[in-house]
Design a protein around this motif. Structure first.
Motif: not given
Length: 110
Positions: A35-37, A42-44, A57-58, A65-66
């Motif tokens: 998961e990343y912001e 915006l959470l992806v 990534m974005a 990042v998690e």
């Protein structure tokens, strides 16, 4: 052992061998979620990403990042997984420090 039983056993062994050989070419994946912001908040969430290659990534960049996968990852500020990197172990998270370039790609350590 009867002829029929031996034939059934041999047929099963051949089918199992073919099934394993057919699956060996499948893309391996990192089990879990990443998961990343983005910089725009915006959470992806990416589920079981491939362990092969460089992953973009974005475009605007990622600030947090998690890594909830079973593998470690490397984070990069470039879109092609080059340059300085940040190591992120499995089941950990990280955020960029102030005045630092955001992450734009990652690769899986394997």
């Amino acid at each position: 052992m009867s002829v029929r039983r031996r034939l059934t056993t041999a047929t099963g062994a051949v089918l199992l061998t073919l099934a394993v050989a057919g699956c060996s070419g499948l893309d391996r994946s990192a089990v879990g979620t990443l998961e990343y912001e983005t910089e725009r908040e915006l959470l992806v969430k990416v589920t079981s990403p491939s362990v092969n290659g460089c992953h973009r990534m974005a475009p605007s960049g990622v600030t947090r990042v998690e890594n909830n996968t079973l593998v470690d990852i490397m984070l990069y500020p470039t879109r092609d997984c080059r340059g300085p990197s940040t190591y992120l172990a499995t089941n950990t998270g990280d955020s960029i420090p102030p005045d630092t370039l955001p992450w734009r790609s990652y690769s899986v350590v394997h």
